[in-house]
Design an enzyme around this catalytic site. Structure first.
Site, mmCIF file in Angstrom:
data_model
loop_
_atom_site.group_PDB
_atom_site.id
_atom_site.type_symbol
_atom_site.label_atom_id
_atom_site.label_comp_id
_atom_site.label_asym_id
_atom_site.label_seq_id
_atom_site.Cartn_x
_atom_site.Cartn_y
_atom_site.Cartn_z
ATOM 1 C CB CYS A 291 -0.898 -0.014 1.239
ATOM 2 S SG CYS A 291 -2.022 1.384 1.352
ATOM 3 C CG HIS B 170 -5.620 -2.655 -0.927
ATOM 4 N ND1 HIS B 170 -4.518 -3.191 -0.308
ATOM 5 C CD2 HIS B 170 -5.416 -1.304 -0.936
ATOM 6 C CE1 HIS B 170 -3.691 -2.214 0.051
ATOM 7 N NE2 HIS B 170 -4.208 -1.059 -0.333
ATOM 8 C CD GLU B 171 -6.682 0.860 -3.951
ATOM 9 O OE1 GLU B 171 -6.784 1.877 -3.234
ATOM 10 O OE2 GLU B 171 -5.601 0.296 -4.165
ATOM 11 C CG HIS C 37 -7.290 2.759 1.306
ATOM 12 N ND1 HIS C 37 -6.440 2.936 2.371
ATOM 13 C CD2 HIS C 37 -6.562 2.088 0.371
ATOM 14 C CE1 HIS C 37 -5.255 2.404 2.098
ATOM 15 N NE2 HIS C 37 -5.307 1.870 0.888
HETATM 16 NI NI NI Z 1 -3.690 0.971 -0.076
#
Ligand code: NI
Length: 185
Positions: free
Chosen positions: A106, A148-149, A152
């Site tokens: 990341c 993953h995104e 966030h």
């Molecule tokens: Ni990330």
């Protein structure tokens, strides 16, 4: 156009639940996306979420390069990969309970990589910059990038999802030891 500064782990913006975008076609969103695309191209990486550039809005950009599409996917990812996609107000739904471990890194946690369990098959939808609805199914690396995104946007980083912190590795050591052992990367 501008290259934006990346928020690193410890900055509160990465722990906030990002606000939905009211109008995906608004000029400030277009500007934000343009800067995010330029920033990602400059730094290198497959995805970026708005909170990572200190903007707490539900916007992500990502791509699946062809060389990543072939590996670790269940065949749902087209071999040519997935072109750079802008996704506003994304929603993810797992299509099965199965999860698999895969290596993630990341931009907000520079220098490290770790093995993270993620759903292997998902459906997702969101909106593009013209306000058009985008809806896809994804597996393998494609599904992993989305999870993953989108994490966030809910104030999470991949470390929160790790079930065994012993795999956490500096990228240099990963290249020297883990990648060779696994015969990939
Ligand atoms: Ni990330």
């Amino acid at each position: 156009m501008a290259i934006l500064k990346i928020a690193r782990m410890g900055h509160p913006v990465l722990r906030r639940v990002a606000d939905p975008v009211v109008d995906p076609t608004a000029p400030d969103i277009r500007r934000l996306v343009r800067d995010m695309l330029e920033t990602l191209e400059d730094i290198g990486g497959v995805g970026l979420a708005a909170p990572q550039v200190h903007v707490s809005r539900r916007v992500v950009i990502f791509e699946v390069p062809a060389e990543r599409a072939a590996r670790g996917s269940n065949g749902e990812t087209p071999p040519e990969g997935v072109a750079m996609t802008v996704l506003i107000n994304p929603v993810i739904e797992p299509l099965a309970d199965d999860k698999e471990l895969g290596w993630e890194a990341c931009l907000s946690v520079p220098g490290l990589t770790g093995a993270v369990p993620r759903f292997t098959r998902i459906r997702y939808h969101g909106y593009g910059l013209q306000g058009e609805r985008i809806e896809r199914e994804a597996g393998g690396f494609h599904a992993r990038v989305l999870q993953h995104e989108c994490d966030h946007l809910d104030g999470r980083v991949y470390l929160d999802r790790m079930t065994d912190l012993r795999s956490l590795t500096f990228l240099k050591e990963f290249e020297d030891h883990v990648a060779q052992r696994d015969g990939e990367e």
